[in-house]
Design a protein around this motif. Structure first.
Motif, PDB file in Angstrom:
ATOM      1  N   GLY B 412       0.945  -1.228   0.086  1.00 28.61           N
ATOM      2  CA  GLY B 412       0.028  -0.031  -0.002  1.00 28.61           C
ATOM      3  C   GLY B 412       0.818   1.248  -0.059  1.00 28.61           C
ATOM      4  O   GLY B 412       0.366   2.266   0.410  1.00 28.61           O
ATOM      5  N   PHE B 413       2.041   1.235  -0.478  1.00 27.23           N
ATOM      6  CA  PHE B 413       2.813   2.612  -0.756  1.00 27.23           C
ATOM      7  C   PHE B 413       2.755   2.626  -2.122  1.00 27.23           C
ATOM      8  O   PHE B 413       2.870   1.809  -2.975  1.00 27.23           O
ATOM      9  CB  PHE B 413       4.196   2.204  -0.294  1.00 27.23           C
ATOM     10  CG  PHE B 413       3.816   2.376   1.274  1.00 27.23           C
ATOM     11  CD1 PHE B 413       4.421   3.277   2.138  1.00 27.23           C
ATOM     12  CD2 PHE B 413       3.772   1.008   1.935  1.00 27.23           C
ATOM     13  CE1 PHE B 413       4.292   3.503   3.441  1.00 27.23           C
ATOM     14  CE2 PHE B 413       3.810   1.100   3.615  1.00 27.23           C
ATOM     15  CZ  PHE B 413       4.035   2.258   4.347  1.00 27.23           C
ATOM     16  N   THR B 414       3.176   4.002  -2.461  1.00 28.84           N
ATOM     17  CA  THR B 414       3.464   4.110  -4.095  1.00 28.84           C
ATOM     18  C   THR B 414       4.920   3.866  -4.464  1.00 28.84           C
ATOM     19  O   THR B 414       5.605   3.635  -3.530  1.00 28.84           O
ATOM     20  CB  THR B 414       3.183   5.816  -4.316  1.00 28.84           C
ATOM     21  OG1 THR B 414       4.067   6.342  -3.475  1.00 28.84           O
ATOM     22  CG2 THR B 414       1.651   6.387  -4.163  1.00 28.84           C
ATOM     23  N   ALA B 415       4.984   3.700  -5.652  1.00 31.85           N
ATOM     24  CA  ALA B 415       6.465   3.295  -6.308  1.00 31.85           C
ATOM     25  C   ALA B 415       7.357   4.094  -5.808  1.00 31.85           C
ATOM     26  O   ALA B 415       8.404   3.474  -5.509  1.00 31.85           O
ATOM     27  CB  ALA B 415       6.061   3.019  -7.729  1.00 31.85           C
ATOM     28  N   ASP B 416       7.076   5.334  -5.625  1.00 28.95           N
ATOM     29  CA  ASP B 416       8.232   6.362  -5.252  1.00 28.95           C
ATOM     30  C   ASP B 416       8.580   5.999  -4.003  1.00 28.95           C
ATOM     31  O   ASP B 416       9.968   6.362  -3.500  1.00 28.95           O
ATOM     32  CB  ASP B 416       7.879   7.776  -5.590  1.00 28.95           C
ATOM     33  CG  ASP B 416       6.432   7.995  -5.286  1.00 28.95           C
ATOM     34  OD1 ASP B 416       5.728   7.477  -4.443  1.00 28.95           O
ATOM     35  OD2 ASP B 416       6.193   9.125  -5.520  1.00 28.95           O
ATOM     36  N   ILE B 417       7.770   5.752  -3.142  1.00 25.71           N
ATOM     37  CA  ILE B 417       8.114   5.605  -1.518  1.00 25.71           C
ATOM     38  C   ILE B 417       8.893   4.253  -1.458  1.00 25.71           C
ATOM     39  O   ILE B 417       9.651   4.277  -0.723  1.00 25.71           O
ATOM     40  CB  ILE B 417       6.940   5.594  -0.676  1.00 25.71           C
ATOM     41  CG1 ILE B 417       6.091   6.979  -0.850  1.00 25.71           C
ATOM     42  CG2 ILE B 417       7.264   5.299   0.704  1.00 25.71           C
ATOM     43  CD1 ILE B 417       7.039   8.286  -0.317  1.00 25.71           C
ATOM     44  N   ARG B 418       8.206   3.218  -2.291  1.00 19.22           N
ATOM     45  CA  ARG B 418       9.042   1.910  -2.041  1.00 19.22           C
ATOM     46  C   ARG B 418      10.481   2.032  -2.672  1.00 19.22           C
ATOM     47  O   ARG B 418      11.163   1.475  -2.044  1.00 19.22           O
ATOM     48  CB  ARG B 418       8.489   0.795  -2.970  1.00 19.22           C
ATOM     49  CG  ARG B 418       6.831   0.638  -2.646  1.00 19.22           C
ATOM     50  CD  ARG B 418       6.224  -0.038  -3.429  1.00 19.22           C
ATOM     51  NE  ARG B 418       6.882  -1.251  -3.857  1.00 19.22           N
ATOM     52  CZ  ARG B 418       6.662  -2.575  -3.697  1.00 19.22           C
ATOM     53  NH1 ARG B 418       5.439  -2.877  -2.936  1.00 19.22           N
ATOM     54  NH2 ARG B 418       7.557  -3.694  -4.170  1.00 19.22           N
TER      55      ARG B 418
END
Lengths: 578, 578
Positions: B412-418
């Motif tokens: 449930g995190f966006t790709a940029d945060i991952r």
């Protein structure tokens, strides 16, 4: 073909580097901390994984994470995060880690920095590798040659048998009593496993240990240090860690209070230091190694940079020295080390000595001396100098990167500060026991008369002499290339050749929105399958271009690497020669 | 003998707790960050190790270290850092972790906090142990019974054979091909070792892996999660770590920007959370578990604390839930979990789910449900809730604390945060490979039909059923003590009984400059050799007193523990009864 930028030109570049740094720092923290919302679409346009699509904004966005995490640059040579020095400031390329990694960038700049770590080169290498697998013959080379990371066993180096025997027996001690075990394991490995188990309370290799590591193993390591140095070592000074990196973080966390605290670091440097300083909110104070004198470390340069930092209000806390050097491969002379010790003592700096390549010395006229030995030989004891030595099982001839073993020896700190270090060590409970055991083995290998001694020595000498030959072959090959100069790899696992790139190549890189050294590395990869790291991942004198190449590919691959590299370079120069 | 403080009394205590916190926070940072020089002699007077004696001040002093390091409190139950809640505020004892651990203490207060972690109780236990060894019969007990830490193998629990067989074979794969190996190792362990080696590029167990961990092992873990939950799991969501602690630090580092960022944590809590929040400069926002309802987690309490924090200008980023609970041992009901998920979704909080005790459930009417399963069963997917689940090889029935294996599943995190999380994972290169292998084994144990299945099941069931019996016996014993009430250990490895200490005992503790619960624990140790942790190490409603006792001593020791404890308690109450 050796050509170097002279000292005076270096100085002016350094001053510029500082000016740039300060320009960044003067941005308000609200400006510098976050990506502005206007720049986000840029980033989103390149994200490919699934993410929230609903209209409610997710709880965590790039605007709301810790800006220290957002602004530091990931390892230049790890997986997807291979360095691509894409960062551009004004009209000038700035490949220097100082400018790319420290806090205080303008918004657009951070976005570019985020771009930089997306890892085009390793991603490209992996894509090429898949291509080769799916369509053999689709490229002019038949395999990818990874020269980007100091990870010997990934390239086929075999582990030291004795070490692995002991680890296996400690993992599954119930077979120690079974007679068949004697047919499978050497007698001294069995004996050593018993010794180690007896040092562990309850023989429990699956229990948390003392936060500093198992006392008996620290005794063994201290004895190994004493034997190496000829000076006493105290097991209570040893902190066993999961590789050297967590130890470095621990010291940075202890020392850094704010961006006003500075750490003197070599340039070029191993990017762990810049990353750790940034994550802990401090300031990297650069000192440049002198390429012209074989990556020499001049105390006059240290002094100059210290004074410059002080004049900017930076409180310099520590000096990082990497010996043997990474990525530069130089081995410091003892007299030079004495000057460094004297400098730290006089200036009240903690000496952080990265000595993880202590077993990797390839030239007969150089020898590794630990900073502790050097300082003790000068008559300096606990009360005179604060010194931390970092050691790892990942390097040396053993190259056990995956075991994550290492330690730091912490000397010259007051009892109250050691308590604080102990407290930090306690937060993660303890380092992994296999890594702890391996760290003790590395510091107390088989001795003459032990059953494994001969095979152990043969394995060790085989690896080290082969590494020395590989280093020499690659060094010669680089120095035979037009416009390339390469200092000797006296130690460590890397060469850091400098390329005088033609203006036409620099322009082509600019047109491709890539730093010139990254452009060269990408062209090299596309043409040959050889993966190296642009110098901008480590820092270099602005306007100079380098790459780091490991000496780790197996020896039978080296001739092919030399041929491919030479052919590529000739073609590259022919294409871009001014 | 059960007696509880009612809800309204709880509320007033909570409000006071917040007021105290804010009083601290209002101190200027220069006041709060350092020990004043006038308080230093106090500390120096208790240092015993050698340190600089020269007149030049050393480069690093307690005044010049990172104040975040100086102010956090070390683990309540590790080695020398056993909690002694010595902190006194005004005329009132404040044993609560909130008051003792968060930043912003007055100077004298920090000195006392530093005192508090010096570890009198474990130091005392170790001294007693040495005493017993040197002079058997010198005390009224013949051994020290460590009930202070969740470290099963240190107390004689044996590792699961199959797991250790596979680890040993992966450490020393050259014996896999030798026929004698079949006599020493089970066939499925040999087969599994081959499978694992084939998942590792180059079969190199000594190489750095992908920063998230070896892809094949993550595939295995994801398959295990799918089997557990009945919902898909993605190997790219798995980050393998050296135990669960580094994963928790990583998330705190990502989320916390300043002391204005808050993390909702249960009280009582596992002190990793308070330590990590403090180290990263954030604010712990407490929510109290309701002792009266078996350490129930009420969303009304979450809401109240969230609003209170917001009104103080705190930006609450995440909610920590420990299920099964540590130190409290409760297992959440599925409906309760649904409310928690709904709360996080509505309030935009990241749900940090500490699920390391997922295999440790002892009561037939409770079952572990992962928060991911619960949220998916509610129809919530990637776009709806940001959820991190922490798992470790240190707990469960395997208890492999020393192997430092674990993972977090990040959804449930966006790709940029991952990408940012990946970058953080890259700084330490990778977690140790043995720990990675073990994490995969724990999530894919032998199955019906495998050679090891029977012995594996017997070992597992033996450990878990014994733990259940031990938990029940100790719970009953505590509830039979005058003034003691103890909730059931439905899961995890601990009991957290509450003691209604007589005023006379509280006064005696005050006279001894010790928190009342620490006073009780010290008296208990001195009289019986039993080591438990005062409740103040975990946080408790101010004015209430508890201790944490593990259920880990081997079963044959339990009767002696019960007898000694009962006798001691009777004597203690007789001595101090008002």
């Amino acid at each position: 073909m050796r050509k170097f930028v002279g000292g005076s030109s270096l100085s002016s570049l350094l001053i510029r580097s500082f000016q740039l740094q300060n320009r960044h720092r003067s941005l308000s923290s609200s400006q510098s901390r976050f990506l502005s919302s206007s720049t986000i679409p840029l980033l989103h346009s390149v994200t490919t994984m699934g993410g929230p699509s609903s209209n409610i904004s997710p709880p965590v966005t790039l605007q709301t994470i810790n800006p220290k995490v957002g602004s530091f640059r990931a390892y230049a040579f790890m997986g997807d995060y291979f360095a691509l020095a894409k960062v551009k400031l004004g009209l000038e390329w700035v490949g220097n880690i100082l400018e790319t990694c420290t806090k205080g960038f303008g918004d657009g700049y951070v976005v570019k920095c985020e771009y930089a770590v997306r890892g085009e080169i390793v991603t490209l290498a992996q894509r090429l590798q898949e291509d080769l697998k799916a369509n053999p013959g689709s490229h002019s080379f038949d395999e990818i040659l990874y020269c980007n990371i100091g990870n010997p066993q990934s390239l086929g180096q075999q582990p030291i048998t004795f070490f692995r025997e002991v680890l296996a027996l400690c993992d599954h001690p119930t077979i120690l009593d079974i007679s068949e075990t004697q047919g499978l394991f050497s007698a001294d490995a069995i004996e050593r496993a018993w010794q180690i188990l007896d040092q562990i309370p309850g023989r429990a290799t699956g229990a948390y240990s003392h936060s500093q590591g198992i006392k008996g193993l620290r005794d063994t390591i201290a004895a190994g240090i004493e034997e190496r140095d000829g000076y006493p070592a105290d097991p209570n000074d040893i902190f066993l860690t999961d590789g050297a990196s967590p130890a470095v973080h621990m010291m940075m966390q202890l020392l850094i209070r704010s961006e006003k605290d500075g750490i003197l670091c070599p340039i070029p440097q191993y990017p762990l230091y810049s990353a750790s300083i940034t994550l802990h909110g401090g300031t990297l104070v650069p000192y440049y190694l002198d390429e012209a004198s074989g990556w020499g470390l001049e105390t006059s340069e240290l002094k100059k940079q210290l004074e410059a930092a002080k004049s900017k209000g930076i409180d310099v806390r520590a000096l990082v020295v990497i010996n043997p050097g990474n990525p530069t491969g130089q081995v410091l002379a003892e007299d030079n080390q004495k000057e460094i010790v004297e400098f730290c003592k006089k200036e009240g700096l903690v000496l952080l000595a990265d000595e993880v390549y202590q077993e990797n010395v390839y030239v007969p006229d150089k020898k590794f001396h630990s900073f502790k030995k050097v300082s003790r030989s000068m008559g300096y004891g606990e009360d005179d100098i604060s010194l931390v030595s970092f050691q790892s099982v990942s390097k040396g001839f053993y190259g056990e990167c995956g075991k994550r073993g290492g330690y730091m020896e912490v000397t010259g700190f007051t009892a109250d500060i050691r308590e604080q270090i102990y407290k930090m060590a306690s937060v993660n409970l303890c380092s992994n026991i296999s890594g702890q055991i391996l760290a003790s083995l590395v510091m107390s290998p088989p001795k003459v008369g032990d059953e494994s001694y001969e095979s152990y020595s043969a394995e060790k000498d085989g690896i080290l002499s082969s590494l020395a030959r590989r280093a020499k072959t690659l060094e010669d090959a680089f120095n035979n290339l037009e416009g390339v100069t390469c200092n000797k790899a006296e130690g460590a696992m890397y060469l850091f050749p400098r390329i005088a790139l033609p203006q036409k190549a620099i322009k082509a890189a600019e047109a491709a929105n890539t730093a010139p050294d990254a452009f060269y590395c990408r062209e090299l990869l596309n043409a040959t399958g050889i993966v190296v790291v642009p110098g901008s991942g480590f820092g270099q004198v602005p306007g100079t271009w380098h790459f780091r190449c490991t000496i780790l590919p197996q020896e039978d691959k080296i001739p092919a690497i030399v041929t491919r590299l030479t052919d590529f370079h000739k073609g590259f120069m022919d294409k871009f020669r001014d």
